[in-house]
Scaffold this motif. Sequence first.
Motif, PDB file in Angstrom:
ATOM      1  N   ARG A 253       0.833  -1.196   0.000  1.00 39.58           N
ATOM      2  CA  ARG A 253       0.000   0.000   0.000  1.00 39.58           C
ATOM      3  C   ARG A 253       0.875   1.256   0.000  1.00 39.58           C
ATOM      4  NH1 ARG A 253      -4.403  -1.638   4.713  1.00 39.58           N
ATOM      5  NH2 ARG A 253      -5.389  -3.390   3.580  1.00 39.58           N
ATOM      6  N   PRO A 254       0.347   2.398  -0.458  1.00 35.71           N
ATOM      7  CA  PRO A 254       1.116   3.649  -0.378  1.00 35.71           C
ATOM      8  C   PRO A 254       1.501   3.945   1.073  1.00 35.71           C
ATOM      9  CG  PRO A 254      -0.807   3.933  -1.778  1.00 35.71           C
ATOM     10  CD  PRO A 254      -0.960   2.600  -1.126  1.00 35.71           C
ATOM     11  N   ARG A 255       2.725   4.428   1.259  1.00 34.61           N
ATOM     12  CA  ARG A 255       3.228   4.661   2.609  1.00 34.61           C
ATOM     13  C   ARG A 255       4.239   5.806   2.586  1.00 34.61           C
ATOM     14  NH1 ARG A 255       5.607   0.710  -0.074  1.00 34.61           N
ATOM     15  NH2 ARG A 255       7.852   0.385   0.059  1.00 34.61           N
ATOM     16  N   LEU A 256       4.502   6.361   3.752  1.00 34.73           N
ATOM     17  CA  LEU A 256       5.514   7.399   3.907  1.00 34.73           C
ATOM     18  C   LEU A 256       6.859   6.758   4.219  1.00 34.73           C
ATOM     19  CD1 LEU A 256       3.695  10.146   6.000  1.00 34.73           C
ATOM     20  CD2 LEU A 256       4.305  10.261   3.585  1.00 34.73           C
ATOM     21  N   ARG A 257       7.881   7.191   3.492  1.00 38.30           N
ATOM     22  CA  ARG A 257       9.235   6.725   3.776  1.00 38.30           C
ATOM     23  C   ARG A 257      10.009   7.884   4.393  1.00 38.30           C
ATOM     24  NH1 ARG A 257      12.511   3.985  -0.966  1.00 38.30           N
ATOM     25  NH2 ARG A 257      11.102   2.280  -0.437  1.00 38.30           N
ATOM     26  N   TRP A 258      10.505   7.673   5.599  1.00 29.90           N
ATOM     27  CA  TRP A 258      11.227   8.726   6.296  1.00 29.90           C
ATOM     28  C   TRP A 258      12.606   8.904   5.688  1.00 29.90           C
ATOM     29  CZ3 TRP A 258       8.075  11.341   9.284  1.00 29.90           C
ATOM     30  CH2 TRP A 258       6.950  10.692   9.817  1.00 29.90           C
ATOM     31  N   GLY A 259      13.088  10.133   5.771  1.00 30.51           N
ATOM     32  CA  GLY A 259      14.357  10.463   5.130  1.00 30.51           C
ATOM     33  C   GLY A 259      15.575   9.949   5.876  1.00 30.51           C
ATOM     34  N   ARG A 260      15.747  10.328   7.148  1.00 32.86           N
ATOM     35  CA  ARG A 260      16.979   9.997   7.870  1.00 32.86           C
ATOM     36  C   ARG A 260      16.708   9.158   9.110  1.00 32.86           C
ATOM     37  NH1 ARG A 260      21.259  12.731   5.927  1.00 32.86           N
ATOM     38  NH2 ARG A 260      20.841  14.499   4.569  1.00 32.86           N
TER      39      ARG A 260
END
Length: 374
Positions: free
Chosen positions: A203-210
């Motif tokens: 499913r669409p999700r948020l990927r954190w940067g650091r």
Amino acid sequence: MSKFKATKPLAQKISSSFSEKIRRPRQAPRSRAKTETEPAPPRDFLRLVTFNIEHGTPQAGWSDPDVGSLKLPWNDKELGVYWLTRGLAQLLGPRSLSARAAVAKKALEDTARIIRKLNPDVVCLQEVDKGQRRSGYIPQAEFLSEALGMPYWRMAAAWAGPAYTVHRRPLHAHITRENGYGLAMMSRWPVKSWHFKRLGKARPRLRWGRGTWTGFSKGLLAGLRSLPQAIAGVKLVFGQMRVLQAARVLTPFGTVAIGNIHLETHRGVAQSQLRRSWRSVFDLNHDNCVLVGDFNLREDTSTEALQLLDEAMLPEIHGLVASYPSEKAWIPLDQLLARGWTFAAEPRTIRMPISDHLAVVYDLKQISSRKSNG
């Protein structure tokens, strides 16, 4: 004057030929000397090559006239620049599409030359394009199978349509009249049957940067303090349809069920897809099966996924070698699972003119008590 000579009666022909054979002195048998044209003796192991070709992208990215020569950075502070320049090179392309096609063709030819020297029995490829602008509209699976001299091949499309638009479900897994993207398998040995299975997508999700933000579990102030660092570089990630390609290959070691996969980047989804893929290949041949490809999992996470399988279904060997990224490989993404086989040699990697992955060579020796004719 007739050009045909008069022939003897049949009885005279038989008697004269028989008398000639009787009078002819018997010659000693000649020793048969080996020549260079004779085929080499068969190997006692099966050689598989798995390679994520990244749709034929050269090692340094597409050095096209529109974006200039790209020098891709690898330190943490410049990773954003790396993906930006690589994305621009893929999206914009050259001023002339024929330039992209020429570069893509030359890169694939050089890659095939290296693989051909390995003399593999089966080659499993991931991230394969067919008819895409970004790769010069080259049908990569067909091109490489011809270049490698492997007549038994097939593509398994994860989706159909142009790469940078809305994707659709292919009319046929082996896309014959469409453009698309997916997996490809090619073999020097005949294929008894081809198999295909859709594994779904994340499913669409948020990927954190650091780093992953843990919320306010450590208090309000701690959560607010860590939020900016986690948000830096955050992006929305959409899942991509993943498929399993499998074949029952008629080898000198019997019928071998071989599966080819490229799993999701989301760990939980990839683990579920790995279990389903292994069960499917295992069902094709319990005692003689192999699963290779880009697992998108580390060693511990793939082992954790397999622990949920029945004990009788567990693979007997697990192949691991650092294969990503190609510049400084340290992650073993391109793995192997097998039953009925053991390693004839240590897995090894080879850097190719294309892709951000290394090609992995697996030499497998069959356990004698497990021979199967399918």
